[in-house]
Scaffold this motif. Structure first.
Motif, PDB file in Angstrom:
ATOM      1  N   GLU A  51      -3.144  -3.766  -8.383  1.00 41.86           N
ATOM      2  CA  GLU A  51      -3.512  -4.185  -7.041  1.00 41.86           C
ATOM      3  C   GLU A  51      -2.937  -5.574  -6.781  1.00 41.86           C
ATOM      4  O   GLU A  51      -3.206  -6.517  -7.523  1.00 41.86           O
ATOM      5  N   ALA A  52      -2.129  -5.692  -5.715  1.00 44.77           N
ATOM      6  CA  ALA A  52      -1.463  -6.963  -5.422  1.00 44.77           C
ATOM      7  C   ALA A  52      -2.414  -7.950  -4.788  1.00 44.77           C
ATOM      8  O   ALA A  52      -3.123  -7.629  -3.828  1.00 44.77           O
ATOM      9  N   LEU A  53      -2.453  -9.165  -5.357  1.00 46.06           N
ATOM     10  CA  LEU A  53      -3.203 -10.274  -4.771  1.00 46.06           C
ATOM     11  C   LEU A  53      -2.172 -11.236  -4.182  1.00 46.06           C
ATOM     12  O   LEU A  53      -0.972 -11.003  -4.286  1.00 46.06           O
ATOM     13  N   THR A  54      -2.620 -12.339  -3.614  1.00 45.62           N
ATOM     14  CA  THR A  54      -1.654 -13.318  -3.087  1.00 45.62           C
ATOM     15  C   THR A  54      -0.976 -14.083  -4.230  1.00 45.62           C
ATOM     16  O   THR A  54       0.157 -14.517  -4.110  1.00 45.62           O
ATOM     17  N   ASP A  55      -1.688 -14.237  -5.350  1.00 50.59           N
ATOM     18  CA  ASP A  55      -1.131 -15.031  -6.455  1.00 50.59           C
ATOM     19  C   ASP A  55      -0.929 -14.223  -7.738  1.00 50.59           C
ATOM     20  O   ASP A  55      -0.929 -14.770  -8.828  1.00 50.59           O
ATOM     21  N   GLY A  56      -0.794 -12.903  -7.607  1.00 47.22           N
ATOM     22  CA  GLY A  56      -0.578 -12.098  -8.804  1.00 47.22           C
ATOM     23  C   GLY A  56      -0.950 -10.645  -8.583  1.00 47.22           C
ATOM     24  O   GLY A  56      -1.101 -10.194  -7.446  1.00 47.22           O
ATOM     25  N   ILE A  57      -1.066  -9.917  -9.702  1.00 49.47           N
ATOM     26  CA  ILE A  57      -1.438  -8.502  -9.638  1.00 49.47           C
ATOM     27  C   ILE A  57      -2.573  -8.275 -10.609  1.00 49.47           C
ATOM     28  O   ILE A  57      -2.481  -8.639 -11.790  1.00 49.47           O
ATOM     29  N   VAL A  58      -3.655  -7.709 -10.098  1.00 50.74           N
ATOM     30  CA  VAL A  58      -4.778  -7.401 -10.977  1.00 50.74           C
ATOM     31  C   VAL A  58      -4.632  -5.944 -11.434  1.00 50.74           C
ATOM     32  O   VAL A  58      -4.285  -5.065 -10.648  1.00 50.74           O
ATOM     33  N   LEU A  89      -5.179  -9.851 -15.367  1.00 52.70           N
ATOM     34  CA  LEU A  89      -4.377 -10.437 -14.302  1.00 52.70           C
ATOM     35  C   LEU A  89      -2.954 -10.686 -14.775  1.00 52.70           C
ATOM     36  O   LEU A  89      -2.732 -11.125 -15.905  1.00 52.70           O
ATOM     37  N   TYR A  90      -1.989 -10.364 -13.907  1.00 50.49           N
ATOM     38  CA  TYR A  90      -0.582 -10.678 -14.153  1.00 50.49           C
ATOM     39  C   TYR A  90      -0.128 -11.652 -13.071  1.00 50.49           C
ATOM     40  O   TYR A  90      -0.464 -11.471 -11.908  1.00 50.49           O
ATOM     41  N   GLN A  91       0.633 -12.674 -13.486  1.00 51.14           N
ATOM     42  CA  GLN A  91       1.104 -13.660 -12.515  1.00 51.14           C
ATOM     43  C   GLN A  91       2.581 -13.972 -12.734  1.00 51.14           C
ATOM     44  O   GLN A  91       3.038 -14.067 -13.874  1.00 51.14           O
ATOM     45  N   ALA A  92       3.318 -14.165 -11.626  1.00 48.10           N
ATOM     46  CA  ALA A  92       4.731 -14.555 -11.698  1.00 48.10           C
ATOM     47  C   ALA A  92       4.832 -15.985 -12.215  1.00 48.10           C
ATOM     48  O   ALA A  92       5.695 -16.317 -13.029  1.00 48.10           O
ATOM     49  N   VAL A  93       3.921 -16.829 -11.716  1.00 53.40           N
ATOM     50  CA  VAL A  93       3.786 -18.187 -12.249  1.00 53.40           C
ATOM     51  C   VAL A  93       2.414 -18.204 -12.920  1.00 53.40           C
ATOM     52  O   VAL A  93       1.393 -18.140 -12.245  1.00 53.40           O
ATOM     53  N   VAL A  94       2.420 -18.210 -14.244  1.00 51.64           N
ATOM     54  CA  VAL A  94       1.149 -18.076 -14.960  1.00 51.64           C
ATOM     55  C   VAL A  94       0.351 -19.372 -14.857  1.00 51.64           C
ATOM     56  O   VAL A  94       0.691 -20.388 -15.450  1.00 51.64           O
ATOM     57  N   ILE A  95      -0.713 -19.315 -14.047  1.00 57.82           N
ATOM     58  CA  ILE A  95      -1.603 -20.463 -13.855  1.00 57.82           C
ATOM     59  C   ILE A  95      -2.900 -20.212 -14.625  1.00 57.82           C
ATOM     60  O   ILE A  95      -3.391 -21.069 -15.342  1.00 57.82           O
ATOM     61  N   ASP A  96      -3.419 -18.983 -14.481  1.00 58.43           N
ATOM     62  CA  ASP A  96      -4.621 -18.593 -15.225  1.00 58.43           C
ATOM     63  C   ASP A  96      -4.254 -18.480 -16.707  1.00 58.43           C
ATOM     64  O   ASP A  96      -3.335 -17.754 -17.070  1.00 58.43           O
ATOM     65  N   PRO A  97      -4.988 -19.194 -17.590  1.00 54.25           N
ATOM     66  CA  PRO A  97      -4.631 -19.153 -19.019  1.00 54.25           C
ATOM     67  C   PRO A  97      -4.744 -17.760 -19.644  1.00 54.25           C
ATOM     68  O   PRO A  97      -4.130 -17.501 -20.686  1.00 54.25           O
ATOM     69  N   PRO A 101       2.380 -12.412 -17.986  1.00 52.63           N
ATOM     70  CA  PRO A 101       3.466 -12.780 -17.071  1.00 52.63           C
ATOM     71  C   PRO A 101       4.091 -11.597 -16.317  1.00 52.63           C
ATOM     72  O   PRO A 101       4.159 -10.484 -16.835  1.00 52.63           O
ATOM     73  N   ILE A 102       4.531 -11.875 -15.100  1.00 53.25           N
ATOM     74  CA  ILE A 102       5.391 -10.950 -14.358  1.00 53.25           C
ATOM     75  C   ILE A 102       6.790 -11.557 -14.491  1.00 53.25           C
ATOM     76  O   ILE A 102       7.004 -12.710 -14.127  1.00 53.25           O
ATOM     77  N   VAL A 103       7.723 -10.798 -15.049  1.00 52.80           N
ATOM     78  CA  VAL A 103       9.057 -11.336 -15.296  1.00 52.80           C
ATOM     79  C   VAL A 103      10.073 -10.557 -14.468  1.00 52.80           C
ATOM     80  O   VAL A 103      10.226  -9.340 -14.641  1.00 52.80           O
ATOM     81  N   GLY A 104      10.740 -11.246 -13.561  1.00 54.03           N
ATOM     82  CA  GLY A 104      11.771 -10.616 -12.737  1.00 54.03           C
ATOM     83  C   GLY A 104      11.275  -9.380 -12.001  1.00 54.03           C
ATOM     84  O   GLY A 104      11.872  -8.322 -12.098  1.00 54.03           O
ATOM     85  N   GLU A 105      10.156  -9.514 -11.322  1.00 48.43           N
ATOM     86  CA  GLU A 105       9.541  -8.426 -10.547  1.00 48.43           C
ATOM     87  C   GLU A 105       9.130  -7.221 -11.391  1.00 48.43           C
ATOM     88  O   GLU A 105       9.011  -6.100 -10.913  1.00 48.43           O
ATOM     89  N   GLN A 106       8.960  -7.470 -12.700  1.00 50.59           N
ATOM     90  CA  GLN A 106       8.487  -6.399 -13.575  1.00 50.59           C
ATOM     91  C   GLN A 106       7.308  -6.907 -14.387  1.00 50.59           C
ATOM     92  O   GLN A 106       7.271  -8.075 -14.784  1.00 50.59           O
ATOM     93  N   LEU A 107       6.366  -6.031 -14.629  1.00 51.52           N
ATOM     94  CA  LEU A 107       5.318  -6.405 -15.572  1.00 51.52           C
ATOM     95  C   LEU A 107       5.258  -5.362 -16.670  1.00 51.52           C
ATOM     96  O   LEU A 107       5.512  -4.184 -16.457  1.00 51.52           O
TER      97      LEU A 107
END
Ligand SMILES: [Zn+2]
Ligand SMILES: [Zn+2]
Length: 174
Positions: A51-58, A89-97, A101-107
């Motif tokens: 599920e896409a969030l504004t700051d990542g994918i749950v 949670l997956y994030q393109a910019v990993v902020i949550d410890p 990671p989402i790497v190059g539009e792939q998880l």
């Protein structure tokens, strides 16, 4: 070798709120568990919603895997199927410890599934809650055998406790 659970999420990342289902059966070998509890040649079942969030994918849903082990008291062979609910949670910019990671539009779900299944399979199971285990003297399986040493052991334990009590009651000299 490429992960069998690499998911392209370009579409999801474009629209917060969009959802994608991932339902797979993956051979256990793909995870390199290196853990004797995981059953060789079995299938890991994955039923996840991305599920896409504004700051990542749950990622949430259910994982299932077969396990083998032995009773921690009597060493009887045990087996079962563990089922676990996950929410990660997956994030393109990993902020949550705790985020992956989402790497190059792939998880990649592989490591996340692997870690969650290792936590889900039992570490030291019991065949029955009140398994009497093995006789510590003769090794007999006390669930099926009455070996006759059990009373003696119990007596020795009480004797040891009595000795401790005597020590405690002794006045200290210093
Ligand atoms: Zn047992
Ligand atoms: Zn015995």
């Amino acid at each position: 070798m490429a992960s069998p659970l690499l998911i392209n999420v370009a579409e999801l990342l474009r629209r917060a709120g969009s959802v994608r289902e991932v339902d797979r059966r993956i051979d256990v070998d793909a995870f390199n568990f290196d853990d004797p509890r995981m059953v060789a040649n079995s299938q890991v079942e994955i039923g996840l919603t991305l599920e896409a969030l504004t700051d990542g994918i749950v990622v949430h849903g259910r994982l299932c895997a077969d396990w083998v082990s032995e009773c921690r008291r009597c060493l009887r062979q045990l087996s079962g199927r563990s089922e676990t609910e996950v929410q990660e949670l997956y994030q393109a910019v990993v902020i949550d410890p705790d985020a992956y990671p989402i790497v190059g539009e792939q998880l990649d779900l592989l490591e996340m599934v692997r870690e969650n299944l290792l936590l889900a399979v039992p570490v030291a199971p019991l065949c029955t809650v009140d398994c009497p285990g093995l006789c510590s003297q003769c090794g007999a399986d006390l669930q099926t055998t009455k070996c006759g040493c059990s009373n003696k052991i119990a007596d020795e334990r009480w004797a040891a406790l009595d000795l401790l009590k005597i020590d405690e009651s002794r006045p200290t000299t210093e």
